[in-house]
Design an enzyme around this catalytic site. Structure first.
Site, PDB file in Angstrom:
ATOM      1  CB  VAL A   1       0.387   1.332  -4.551  1.00  0.00           C
ATOM      2  CG1 VAL A   1      -0.759   2.008  -5.697  1.00  0.00           C
ATOM      3  CG2 VAL A   1       0.737  -0.252  -5.265  1.00  0.00           C
ATOM      4  CD  GLU A   2      -2.461   5.374  -1.863  1.00  0.00           C
ATOM      5  OE1 GLU A   2      -2.337   6.593  -2.184  1.00  0.00           O
ATOM      6  OE2 GLU A   2      -3.545   4.635  -1.992  1.00  0.00           O
ATOM      7  CB  THR A   3       3.731   7.806  -0.639  1.00  0.00           C
ATOM      8  OG1 THR A   3       3.874   7.144   0.448  1.00  0.00           O
ATOM      9  CG2 THR A   3       2.357   8.660  -0.473  1.00  0.00           C
TER      10      THR A   3
ATOM     11  CB  ILE B   1      -1.101  -0.198   1.063  1.00  0.00           C
ATOM     12  CG1 ILE B   1      -2.278  -1.012   0.786  1.00  0.00           C
ATOM     13  CG2 ILE B   1      -1.418   1.429   1.486  1.00  0.00           C
ATOM     14  CD1 ILE B   1      -3.226  -0.449   0.122  1.00  0.00           C
TER      15      ILE B   1
ATOM     16  CE1 TYR C   1      -3.841   2.433  -4.825  1.00  0.00           C
ATOM     17  CE2 TYR C   1      -5.301   0.777  -3.623  1.00  0.00           C
ATOM     18  CZ  TYR C   1      -4.263   1.804  -3.546  1.00  0.00           C
ATOM     19  OH  TYR C   1      -3.682   2.279  -2.334  1.00  0.00           O
TER      20      TYR C   1
END
Length: 337
Positions: free
Chosen positions: A119-121, A116, A308
């Site tokens: 993928v996010e940051t 997570i 996603y």
């Protein structure tokens, strides 16, 4: 009759005009609501909102999200890169104890939490350069399609800034107002962020311990993650006659028996997670089909796009494989004379 039709058209047009409120009208209603419901001082809140800058590039960005414009081959290539996999392994090694504690308390595997963040940051390297105040103000008052949602997020943001004693002009995030390493929206911060290191503060910007605990808490409390449950598995022998299964959506509503009885082949261990879904992913060479469980849908509670969630899952599997290889290599080296 013609006069009646003309009168009706004028009435409908007038009604449409009345319903379309200007940004200033929406802002005034928002201020009134914040004063009445949440005890904000009108002058202070008005000054804060006047510091917000409407950003055209934010409106442009939200109109073309990658999940909608890229096929699965293109989208997957963004996240399943060696450097992002290596970065996840490094993050896991640095925070192994915290990730193990989060798994013990919440049941969410380390690789899912790490993926997570990847993928996010990219593990906190890119948390967004927009002021959250600017993003939520722009979308709340200048993006009618989802304006109500972003005004609610702006309300949560201003409330938590007040609760946490943070200047509302300081936090930065994505073009949609998502914040910190896990890219929580303001309402998610207020509900799901946790003080996992016990220092009295919930810090999702600079504190990996709080970030890990908060992501795990989110998966359980909002995503209803099932400890030890399956996530997804490939499916084959899917044809046009199975379109209704795909059209049922990504939320698990089907039984494994329904799919197998229809001739679809897949690993039936996915059924241990309860009901399932059948999903399609358009690629450069055709269409992939996957059967998803409750835990796959849990990932979608973070971002409601199948691409996603699949990127998170496949990145998590790649990180897990490399992390395990490292552990195996250490054990082998330790056995050598």
């Amino acid at each position: 009759m013609k006069r009646f039709i003309l009168l009706l058209c004028c009435t409908l047009a007038l009604a449409g005009t009345v319903r379309a409120k200007t940004p200033d009208q929406l802002r005034n209603e928002f201020i009134n609501d914040m004063v009445k419901r949440h005890g904000f001082k009108r002058d202070d809140l008005t000054k804060t909102l006047h510091q917000a800058v409407t950003q055209k590039r934010i409106l442009e960005a939200i109109s073309r999200p990658a999940e909608k414009t890229l096929n699965w081959t293109e989208y997957r290539a963004i996240f399943l890169k060696p450097e992002r996999i290596h970065g996840g392994v490094d993050f896991w090694r640095q925070h192994a104890d915290t990730l193990a504690r989060a798994e013990k308390e919440y049941g969410v595997p380390p690789q899912i939490i790490v993926a997570i963040l990847g993928v996010e940051t990219r593990y906190g390297a890119f948390t967004g350069g927009h002021r959250v105040l600017d993003a939520l103000h722009t979308l709340g008052f200048h993006y009618p399609r989802r304006g109500e949602f972003f005004r609610e997020q702006l309300s949560h943001f201003l409330r938590f800034a007040k609760e946490e004693d943070i200047a509302p002009t300081m936090p930065t995030g994505s073009y949609a107002g998502a914040m910190g390493m896990p890219q929580f929206m303001p309402d998610s911060f207020r509900v799901y962020a946790v003080d996992f290191d016990g220092d009295g503060h919930r810090d999702i910007w600079e504190n990996p311990v709080d970030v890990i605990g908060s992501v795990a808490n989110y998966f359980v409390k909002k995503g209803n993650w099932k400890r030890g449950g399956p996530v997804t598995t490939p499916a084959s022998s899917v044809t046009g006659k199975h379109k209704a299964f795909v059209d049922a959506g990504a939320k698990p509503r089907l039984t494994a028996t329904q799919l197998s009885s229809a001739g679809i082949k897949f690993d039936d261990s996915i059924a241990t997670g309860g009901k399932v879904s059948l999903m399609d992913f358009k690629t450069d060479t055709g269409t992939e089909y996957w059967v998803g469980s409750n835990n796959f849908y849990s990932i979608m509670r973070y971002n409601p796009r199948t691409k996603y969630a699949m990127a998170v899952y496949q990145l998590s599997e790649a990180i897990l494989a490399e992390y395990q290889q490292g552990l195996d290599a250490q054990k082998t080296a330790g056995k050598q004379p």
